[in-house]
Design an enzyme around this catalytic site. Structure first.
Site, PDB file in Angstrom:
ATOM      1  N   LYS A  73       0.813  -1.202   0.000  1.00  0.00           N
ATOM      2  CA  LYS A  73       0.000   0.000   0.000  1.00  0.00           C
ATOM      3  C   LYS A  73       0.848   1.254   0.000  1.00  0.00           C
ATOM      4  O   LYS A  73       0.363   2.346  -0.215  1.00  0.00           O
ATOM      5  CB  LYS A  73      -0.887   0.009   1.264  1.00  0.00           C
ATOM      6  CG  LYS A  73      -1.788  -1.172   1.405  1.00  0.00           C
ATOM      7  CD  LYS A  73      -2.442  -1.121   2.841  1.00  0.00           C
ATOM      8  CE  LYS A  73      -2.675  -2.526   3.316  1.00  0.00           C
ATOM      9  NZ  LYS A  73      -3.131  -2.595   4.698  1.00  0.00           N
ATOM     10  N   GLY A  74       2.123   1.084   0.319  1.00  0.00           N
ATOM     11  CA  GLY A  74       2.998   2.236   0.583  1.00  0.00           C
ATOM     12  C   GLY A  74       3.113   3.245  -0.546  1.00  0.00           C
ATOM     13  O   GLY A  74       3.229   4.448  -0.297  1.00  0.00           O
ATOM     14  N   GLU A 122       7.601   2.557  -6.286  1.00  0.00           N
ATOM     15  CA  GLU A 122       7.755   2.083  -4.903  1.00  0.00           C
ATOM     16  C   GLU A 122       7.861   3.254  -3.937  1.00  0.00           C
ATOM     17  O   GLU A 122       8.239   4.360  -4.333  1.00  0.00           O
ATOM     18  CB  GLU A 122       9.034   1.247  -4.793  1.00  0.00           C
ATOM     19  CG  GLU A 122       8.801  -0.247  -4.610  1.00  0.00           C
ATOM     20  CD  GLU A 122       8.266  -0.652  -3.237  1.00  0.00           C
ATOM     21  OE1 GLU A 122       7.529   0.130  -2.589  1.00  0.00           O
ATOM     22  OE2 GLU A 122       8.581  -1.771  -2.805  1.00  0.00           O
ATOM     23  N   ASP A 123       7.542   2.981  -2.690  1.00  0.00           N
ATOM     24  CA  ASP A 123       7.733   4.012  -1.663  1.00  0.00           C
ATOM     25  C   ASP A 123       9.189   4.091  -1.217  1.00  0.00           C
ATOM     26  O   ASP A 123       9.798   5.151  -1.250  1.00  0.00           O
ATOM     27  CB  ASP A 123       6.783   3.765  -0.466  1.00  0.00           C
ATOM     28  CG  ASP A 123       6.872   2.342   0.108  1.00  0.00           C
ATOM     29  OD1 ASP A 123       7.630   1.507  -0.428  1.00  0.00           O
ATOM     30  OD2 ASP A 123       6.181   2.069   1.099  1.00  0.00           O
ATOM     31  N   ASP A 153      14.777  -0.502   0.371  1.00  0.00           N
ATOM     32  CA  ASP A 153      15.519  -0.695   1.613  1.00  0.00           C
ATOM     33  C   ASP A 153      16.532  -1.817   1.364  1.00  0.00           C
ATOM     34  O   ASP A 153      17.617  -1.555   0.853  1.00  0.00           O
ATOM     35  CB  ASP A 153      14.470  -1.042   2.686  1.00  0.00           C
ATOM     36  CG  ASP A 153      15.012  -1.110   4.087  1.00  0.00           C
ATOM     37  OD1 ASP A 153      15.988  -0.412   4.388  1.00  0.00           O
ATOM     38  OD2 ASP A 153      14.450  -1.867   4.907  1.00  0.00           O
ATOM     39  N   LYS A 175      17.151   3.987   0.643  1.00  0.00           N
ATOM     40  CA  LYS A 175      18.003   3.813   1.833  1.00  0.00           C
ATOM     41  C   LYS A 175      19.169   2.915   1.443  1.00  0.00           C
ATOM     42  O   LYS A 175      19.152   1.717   1.739  1.00  0.00           O
ATOM     43  CB  LYS A 175      17.203   3.078   2.915  1.00  0.00           C
ATOM     44  CG  LYS A 175      16.444   3.933   3.870  1.00  0.00           C
ATOM     45  CD  LYS A 175      15.985   3.014   4.997  1.00  0.00           C
ATOM     46  CE  LYS A 175      14.831   3.593   5.740  1.00  0.00           C
ATOM     47  NZ  LYS A 175      14.285   2.634   6.712  1.00  0.00           N
ATOM     48  N   PHE A 234      14.134   4.694  10.455  1.00  0.00           N
ATOM     49  CA  PHE A 234      12.784   4.247  10.133  1.00  0.00           C
ATOM     50  C   PHE A 234      11.873   5.461   9.986  1.00  0.00           C
ATOM     51  O   PHE A 234      11.805   6.312  10.861  1.00  0.00           O
ATOM     52  CB  PHE A 234      12.240   3.307  11.208  1.00  0.00           C
ATOM     53  CG  PHE A 234      11.003   2.599  10.755  1.00  0.00           C
ATOM     54  CD1 PHE A 234      11.086   1.481   9.939  1.00  0.00           C
ATOM     55  CD2 PHE A 234       9.753   3.065  11.128  1.00  0.00           C
ATOM     56  CE1 PHE A 234       9.939   0.836   9.492  1.00  0.00           C
ATOM     57  CE2 PHE A 234       8.601   2.421  10.677  1.00  0.00           C
ATOM     58  CZ  PHE A 234       8.697   1.310   9.865  1.00  0.00           C
ATOM     59  N   ASP A 275       3.977   3.392   6.270  1.00  0.00           N
ATOM     60  CA  ASP A 275       3.405   3.086   7.592  1.00  0.00           C
ATOM     61  C   ASP A 275       4.405   2.592   8.617  1.00  0.00           C
ATOM     62  O   ASP A 275       5.481   2.101   8.287  1.00  0.00           O
ATOM     63  CB  ASP A 275       2.336   2.006   7.440  1.00  0.00           C
ATOM     64  CG  ASP A 275       2.956   0.620   7.198  1.00  0.00           C
ATOM     65  OD1 ASP A 275       3.759   0.491   6.260  1.00  0.00           O
ATOM     66  OD2 ASP A 275       2.655  -0.299   7.970  1.00  0.00           O
ATOM     67  N   ARG A 289       0.139   6.506   7.720  1.00  0.00           N
ATOM     68  CA  ARG A 289       0.224   6.633   6.263  1.00  0.00           C
ATOM     69  C   ARG A 289      -0.300   7.983   5.783  1.00  0.00           C
ATOM     70  O   ARG A 289       0.104   8.490   4.746  1.00  0.00           O
ATOM     71  CB  ARG A 289      -0.602   5.539   5.570  1.00  0.00           C
ATOM     72  CG  ARG A 289      -0.040   4.142   5.716  1.00  0.00           C
ATOM     73  CD  ARG A 289      -0.765   3.206   4.753  1.00  0.00           C
ATOM     74  NE  ARG A 289      -0.598   1.803   5.086  1.00  0.00           N
ATOM     75  CZ  ARG A 289       0.422   1.043   4.667  1.00  0.00           C
ATOM     76  NH1 ARG A 289       1.357   1.562   3.915  1.00  0.00           N
ATOM     77  NH2 ARG A 289       0.482  -0.232   5.006  1.00  0.00           N
TER      78      ARG A 289
HETATM   79  P1  IMP Z   1      12.845  -4.040   0.891  1.00  0.00           P
HETATM   80  O1  IMP Z   1      13.554  -3.110  -0.062  1.00  0.00           O
HETATM   81  O2  IMP Z   1      12.426  -5.326   0.272  1.00  0.00           O
HETATM   82  O3  IMP Z   1      13.661  -4.253   2.147  1.00  0.00           O
HETATM   83  O4  IMP Z   1      11.494  -3.441   1.418  1.00  0.00           O
HETATM   84  C1  IMP Z   1      11.000  -2.243   1.071  1.00  0.00           C
HETATM   85  C2  IMP Z   1       9.711  -2.092   1.813  1.00  0.00           C
HETATM   86  O5  IMP Z   1       9.934  -2.135   3.226  1.00  0.00           O
HETATM   87  C3  IMP Z   1       9.100  -0.728   1.541  1.00  0.00           C
HETATM   88  O6  IMP Z   1       8.248  -0.788   0.438  1.00  0.00           O
HETATM   89  C4  IMP Z   1       8.377  -0.458   2.837  1.00  0.00           C
HETATM   90  O7  IMP Z   1       7.102  -1.027   2.804  1.00  0.00           O
HETATM   91  C5  IMP Z   1       9.191  -1.167   3.886  1.00  0.00           C
HETATM   92  N1  IMP Z   1      10.095  -0.216   4.553  1.00  0.00           N
HETATM   93  C6  IMP Z   1      11.415  -0.106   4.414  1.00  0.00           C
HETATM   94  N2  IMP Z   1      11.912   0.899   5.160  1.00  0.00           N
HETATM   95  C7  IMP Z   1      10.866   1.438   5.796  1.00  0.00           C
HETATM   96  C8  IMP Z   1      10.709   2.557   6.702  1.00  0.00           C
HETATM   97  O8  IMP Z   1      11.651   3.263   7.086  1.00  0.00           O
HETATM   98  N3  IMP Z   1       9.445   2.807   7.117  1.00  0.00           N
HETATM   99  C9  IMP Z   1       8.368   2.082   6.736  1.00  0.00           C
HETATM  100  N4  IMP Z   1       8.459   1.057   5.861  1.00  0.00           N
HETATM  101  C10 IMP Z   1       9.690   0.733   5.408  1.00  0.00           C
HETATM  102 MG    MG Z   2       5.947  -1.365   1.080  1.00  0.00          MG
END
Ligand code: IMP
Ligand code: MG
Length: 178
Positions: free
Chosen positions: A42-43, A98-99, A102, A130, A151, A158, A164
């Site tokens: 949903k991000g 994407e939001d 990470d 990040k 974070f 969220d 959100r």
């Molecule tokens: P990754 O790149 O697979 O580790 O995951 C990315 C997802 O993790 C993002 O789309 C967010 O939903 C969640 N995420 C990563 N960092 C944060 C944060 O600082 N706050 C909230 N959600 C986060």
């Molecule tokens: Mg997400």
């Protein structure tokens, strides 16, 4: 909600200005091409809604919903599709919206998954990056902001499904996680 906020890291006006720039860039790069934006729920919902209105050409949109088994602050890399695309992407140019990138695990999974559907191209647009926490290399074609390993919440993003609807990107007070 506001009293849980430690610091506003990216203000509403900074967000709007950067989204405008990203939209203008995409409009230039994809002129005359068949483009579909795919938002990751949903991000990315809020970012997607703003971004699509800054793209000045005909486009399609769709959403995918994935869950990355793990707790609410750490993603595990095992991705499950909760809602798949409604649209065929074969032969189209795709931008995944994407939001946050990470670890990169979610996007790396999605990119591979979409590539099996034979689109013309697949690129990535993320509001936040990040890089310190990357576990798998991922090419980011459009990036809103690079942020430190903290974070954050707001603008669609969220903590435990809350915050959100904050209109800015902010960090949370330590006590909130306790
Ligand atoms: P990754 O790149 O697979 O580790 O995951 C990315 C997802 O993790 C993002 O789309 C967010 O939903 C969640 N995420 C990563 N960092 C944060 C944060 O600082 N706050 C909230 N959600 C986060
Ligand atoms: Mg997400």
């Amino acid at each position: 909600m506001e009293r849980d906020v430690k610091e506003i890291l990216i203000s509403e006006s900074q967000l709007q200005e950067r989204v405008r720039e990203l939209g203008a860039g995409i409009t230039q790069d994809y002129a005359g091409k068949e483009l579909i934006l795919i938002g990751v729920l949903k991000g990315a919902n809020v970012f997607m809604s703003d971004l699509m209105r800054r793209i000045d050409m005909p486009i399609e949109i769709d959403f995918i919903s994935v869950s990355s088994y793990g707790n609410s602050t750490v993603s595990s890399g095992v991705v499950r599709i909760l809602k798949d695309l409604d649209t065929e992407i074969q032969g189209k140019h795709v931008i995944i919206v994407e939001d946050i990138v990470d670890s990169g695990l979610t996007l790396s999974y999605l990119k591979k998954n979409f590539e099996t559907r034979r689109p013309e191209s697949v690129r990535v647009c993320t509001l936040l990056d990040k890089p310190e926490r990357r576990k798998v290399p991922i090419e980011i074609d459009y990036r809103g902001f690079t942020i430190p390993d903290e974070f954050i919440v707001g603008y669609g993003i969220d903590y435990a499904e809350g915050y959100r609807n904050l209109p800015y990107v902010a960090s949370l007070r330590e006590g909130v996680y306790a």
